[in-house]
Design a protein around this motif. Structure first.
Motif, short mmCIF file in Angstrom:
data_model
loop_
_atom_site.label_atom_id
_atom_site.label_comp_id
_atom_site.label_asym_id
_atom_site.label_seq_id
_atom_site.Cartn_x
_atom_site.Cartn_y
_atom_site.Cartn_z
N PHE A 244 57.21 74.16 3.93
CA PHE A 244 57.37 73.74 5.32
C PHE A 244 57.56 74.94 6.23
O PHE A 244 57.02 75.00 7.33
CB PHE A 244 58.57 72.79 5.43
N ILE A 245 58.34 75.93 5.78
CA ILE A 245 58.60 77.11 6.59
C ILE A 245 57.36 78.00 6.67
O ILE A 245 57.10 78.63 7.71
CB ILE A 245 59.79 77.89 6.01
N GLN A 246 56.59 78.04 5.61
CA GLN A 246 55.40 78.90 5.57
C GLN A 246 54.29 78.41 6.49
O GLN A 246 53.49 79.21 7.00
CB GLN A 246 54.86 78.97 4.14
N ARG A 247 54.23 77.11 6.69
CA ARG A 247 53.09 76.52 7.37
C ARG A 247 52.83 77.10 8.76
O ARG A 247 51.68 77.43 9.09
CB ARG A 247 53.26 75.01 7.43
N PRO A 248 53.85 77.27 9.63
CA PRO A 248 53.55 77.84 10.96
C PRO A 248 52.97 79.24 10.89
O PRO A 248 52.08 79.60 11.68
CB PRO A 248 54.92 77.83 11.65
N PHE A 249 53.45 80.05 9.93
CA PHE A 249 52.91 81.41 9.80
C PHE A 249 51.46 81.38 9.31
O PHE A 249 50.65 82.22 9.71
CB PHE A 249 53.78 82.22 8.84
N LEU A 250 51.14 80.43 8.43
CA LEU A 250 49.75 80.29 7.99
C LEU A 250 48.84 79.91 9.14
O LEU A 250 47.72 80.44 9.27
CB LEU A 250 49.65 79.25 6.87
N TYR A 251 49.31 79.01 9.99
CA TYR A 251 48.51 78.63 11.15
C TYR A 251 48.38 79.80 12.13
O TYR A 251 47.36 79.92 12.83
CB TYR A 251 49.12 77.42 11.85
N THR A 252 49.38 80.65 12.18
CA THR A 252 49.27 81.85 13.03
C THR A 252 48.12 82.73 12.55
O THR A 252 47.33 83.24 13.35
CB THR A 252 50.58 82.64 13.00
N GLY A 253 48.00 82.92 11.22
CA GLY A 253 46.88 83.69 10.68
C GLY A 253 45.54 83.03 10.98
O GLY A 253 44.55 83.72 11.26
#
Length: 329
Positions: A244-253
């Motif tokens: 859940f925490i990783q998801r926003p950073f993945l969308y940033t990439g």
């Protein structure tokens, strides 16, 4: 308030979602992904200069291999138009009549390996030699025409490589009507070697630049993670999972790649426009009608997809390593 704190309500309401029917929970999955994708875009908008710099680096890194691809594509198109580089000359025996020659010409034109077959009669050959050599009066003293009939054979496109063209020539020389054949194989091999060299250079640079894009995006995401370390700790304390925490950073990439791909389009188009005038001048000197061809729709979509995947790969490498290492004490 940061992106991660904006997601705390979603994490805190996990128990309430467990009470919803399964189909409602299934429908909520794309909704949550959309919320985090939009939230990550908003986070980028809060730091426009730094975000734009990263996107510009990604886009310009893809511009060079894209421009090299356009160069190789146009060079291949030009080489395809240089049919004389793989043109074969079949010199026929002098003791065969015109009907036999026409039959041979028809048979050869039906072969799948051959695109066109044209005949230069001995009379046409002598007249052409008379005009180009400057020995017109001398040739009048010849008692007979010493030149043979010649068939000019242009192979099909897939048979114009040096190896296939040479094999085709050997096959055609086996015909009883053919005295011998000629193919400028050395020129064809040089042309193919230059194209292969350009493709190898393009492939090597593309790999290196793509790796640099992954590293740049990964380092940028790593800095974002470290700057939000305390928020990540709080998220884990309230029960948020690593995924859940990783998801926003993945969308940033993904957003980095999305915008970087568009920048690569524009930069490649500008480069093509910049050199187009020089290409037209060169083509006029060689009396050709060659026009520089840019990226088509499928190629643009492919570059866009590669840019998005590179951004996602860089962010994935960063979050997989750093998110797991952050734990509440």
């Amino acid at each position: 308030m940061s992106l991660l704190f904006g997601n705390r309500q979603t994490s805190a309401g996990a128990r309430q979602r467990q009470k919803l029917p399964w189909y409602r929970r299934l429908l909520m999955v794309p909704v949550h992904h959309l919320q985090q994708a939009v939230g990550s875009l908003g986070e980028l908008w809060r730091n426009p200069f730094a975000s734009l710099m990263t996107m510009a680096v990604l886009g310009l890194s893809l511009t060079l291999p894209s421009a090299l691809y356009v160069l190789v594509k146009n060079t291949s198109a030009v080489s395809g138009e240089w049919q004389q580089a793989s043109q074969m000359s079949l010199f026929l025996r002098k003791d065969i009549d015109s009907k036999t020659i026409e039959t041979l010409r028809t048979q050869l034109s039906l072969k799948k390996e051959i695109e066109t077959v044209s005949l230069i009669t001995r009379e046409q050959g002598l007249e052409e030699f008379r005009e180009q050599s400057g020995f017109g009066e001398t040739l009048d003293y010849l008692e007979s025409n010493p030149l043979p009939d010649v068939l000019l054979v242009i192979p099909a496109e897939e048979f114009r490589s040096p190896a296939k063209a040479e094999a085709l020539l050997k096959e055609l020389e086996q015909a009883r009507e053919v005295d011998f054949g000629k193919l400028d194989l050395q020129w064809l091999q040089r042309l193919q070697a230059l194209l292969d060299l350009a493709k190898d250079i393009m492939g090597g640079l593309a790999i290196l630049l793509c790796l640099s894009v992954v590293l740049i995006v990964g380092n940028t995401i790593r800095l974002n993670i470290l700057s939000q370390r305390e928020e990540i700790v709080v998220m884990k304390l309230v029960g948020a999972t690593n995924a859940f925490i990783q998801r926003p950073f993945l969308y940033t990439g993904v957003w980095y790649g999305f915008v970087g791909g568009i920048l690569a389009w524009f930069a490649t188009a500008i480069l093509i426009w910049w050199v187009e005038g020089s290409v037209l001048q060169v083509s006029e000197l060689y009396q050709t009608q060659f026009q520089l061809t840019g990226l088509n729709l499928n190629e643009m979509l492919m570059i866009w997809l590669i840019a998005i995947l590179l951004g996602l790969a860089g962010s994935y490498l960063a979050v997989r390593r750093h998110i797991r290492s952050i734990e509440p004490r």
